[in-house]
Scaffold this active site. Structure first.
Site, PDB file in Angstrom:
ATOM      1  N   GLU A  60      24.451 -44.834 -19.738  1.00 51.01           N
ATOM      2  CA  GLU A  60      23.066 -44.712 -20.188  1.00 51.01           C
ATOM      3  C   GLU A  60      22.185 -44.151 -19.071  1.00 51.01           C
ATOM      4  O   GLU A  60      20.983 -44.369 -19.039  1.00 51.01           O
ATOM      5  CB  GLU A  60      22.516 -46.074 -20.643  1.00 51.01           C
TER       6      GLU A  60
ATOM      7  N   ASP B   5       0.849  -1.190   0.000  1.00 49.85           N
ATOM      8  CA  ASP B   5       0.000   0.000   0.000  1.00 49.85           C
ATOM      9  C   ASP B   5       0.888   1.245   0.000  1.00 49.85           C
ATOM     10  O   ASP B   5       1.928   1.284   0.676  1.00 49.85           O
ATOM     11  CB  ASP B   5      -0.904   0.008   1.221  1.00 49.85           C
TER      12      ASP B   5
END
Length: 459
Positions: A372, A53
């Site tokens: 892998e 604000d």
């Protein structure tokens, strides 16, 4: 949760109303009633965004914004300011102080939430830049940031050329950057041999209502303009257009009645963010050039992956969020090498790496850490989302055979072990160990599946 937002307002009722609206949109909130409290909380909880604000009891909200932006610990947190007074001069002060947006009260909930989503997406890019830079520094491979300080190029696209020329005349008094008037066809050109605009300003309505939003989508889908920021110029009554534009990827919204100085500030903000984005992509390219990748697949390697995973874990610890780690292994890969040869095995690895990478977010980490074996890390995720991602990766790897250079093809599947980390979990090596244990269980239970292991808390 979609993100953590700090609400700063001295009126308890206002904080409660905002909290209800944000909670309904799955945001977590923290609240402060004064500027001093806001500055302390911002450092302590590191929110993703601050709703501030302008009028506070102990200090001006604009001063709070300035202090947030001056503090290295909080300067990258987007600030959205809210005021009950339609004071254009104060709005300019807030933007000059570093606020990303200023809203008048009463708030338009639809536009507010769309703007928050847009700002949080932009913040994610900035955070990932910081993560990557810190990883390169730890590895001793950091270079000086590339110089993106040259004049930017701003492209203006309106329904009428006269309108775009009027925008240009208004902006030239406030911007040192080059400004170019474009029509729709030129904006969608390939810019061969020329510089692509860093920022486009596109009228929401061109020849027909909504044409500008379609043009924005086209710009974001084309390789030449994919990384340019697009700001949408709104029609006078553009509430619904505003929310749609932000959710379609508009970087900011401009009002036709806005002061040219305000437009210029907003465009400068987008130019700065565009340069951050450019730097992020450049840092990735530098990382590749500095041999932080696997030469076969082009993915990051173990040397890069482990420090970067530590950065992801540190960020999750600080923010109280979760992240996921996966270890993936191709099923029966040795058989492919033994029967079809290592060239075939290499082709399989390259294709699988591409399938994995194309099914992950830009912020996710993927690396080849063994023959892998692959490692994937998902920042800021949940168990459900991580499980869905892992199952999708399983599907895309095995969805179709890998075609080899000799015309033959080979069917490949992968097994995945998944572990979830976050605040209070053990170190990343232990987390990888848990994922690896889950991977072995996937293998033992028939392969081509996902197994999950929850991480244990630190002792």
């Amino acid at each position: 949760m979609a993100g953590k937002i700090l609400i700063v307002d001295d009126v308890a009722t206002n904080r409660i109303v905002l909290n209800v609206k944000l909670a309904a949109a799955y945001y977590e909130t923290v609240q402060a009633a004064t500027g001093a409290e806001a500055l302390v909380l911002a450092r302590q909880v590191r929110p993703d965004l601050v709703l501030l604000d302008v009028e506070l009891p102990d200090m001006d909200g604009i001063v709070v914004c300035e202090r947030l932006k001056a503090d290295p610990a909080t300067r990258d947190i987007p600030v959205v300011m809210i005021t009950a007074f339609r004071d254009t001069a104060r709005k300019m002060e807030a933007l000059q102080a570093g606020a990303e947006e200023v809203f008048w009260k009463p708030l338009d909930e639809m536009v507010l939430l769309a703007r928050l989503r847009s700002l949080l997406r932009a913040r994610e890019t900035a955070e990932q830049l910081g993560l990557r830079d810190s990883t390169y520094r730890e590895l001793g491979l950091a270079e000086a940031p590339r110089d993106f300080a040259a004049k930017a190029l701003v492209g203006l696209v309106a329904g009428q050329a006269d309108t775009a020329l009027a925008w240009k005349r208004a902006l030239q008094a406030h911007l040192d950057d080059r400004i170019l008037v474009l029509d729709r066809e030129t904006a969608l050109g390939n810019f061969a041999g020329g510089k692509v605009p860093d920022v486009f300003v596109v009228a929401a309505d061109l020849a027909r209502p909504g044409d500008g939003l379609r043009l924005m989508s086209d710009l974001r889908s084309r390789p030449a303009t994919r990384y340019s920021s697009v700001c949408v110029m709104l029609p006078e009554k553009g509430r619904e257009v505003a929310a749609v534009a932000l959710d379609l990827g508009a970087a900011d919204l401009l009002e036709q009645s806005a002061d040219p100085a305000e437009m210029a500030i907003r465009l400068q903000t987008q130019i700065t963010r565009k340069r951050q984005s450019d730097r992020l992509r450049a840092s990735v390219a530098d990382g590749l050039r500095l041999a932080m990748t696997d030469p076969l697949t082009g993915l990051h390697n173990r040397r890069y992956a482990l420090p970067h995973l530590s950065r992801i874990a540190e960020r999750a610890e600080a923010a109280g969020r979760q992240f996921a780690v996966m270890v993936l292994d191709l099923d029966r890969f040795k058989t492919i090498n033994d029967t079809l040869g290592h060239a075939a095995g290499d082709a399989v690895l390259v294709e699988v790496a591409e399938r994995l990478k194309s099914n992950l977010r830009a912020v996710d980490l993927i690396a080849r850490i063994g023959g892998e074996e692959f490692l994937v890390a998902l920042p800021d995720t949940t168990l459900e989302a991580a499980r869905a991602t892992a199952e999708r990766l399983c599907r895309v790897v095995g969805a179709r055979p890998v075609r080899l250079k000799d015309g033959a093809s080979v069917q490949v599947t992968t097994s995945i072990g998944l572990a979830l980390g976050g605040r209070g979990t053990r170190g990343v090596e232990d987390l990888i160990g848990l994922a690896d244990t889950a991977l072995r269980e996937s293998k033992a239970e028939g392969r081509n599946q996902v197994t999950i292991r929850r991480s244990a808390a630190r002792a």
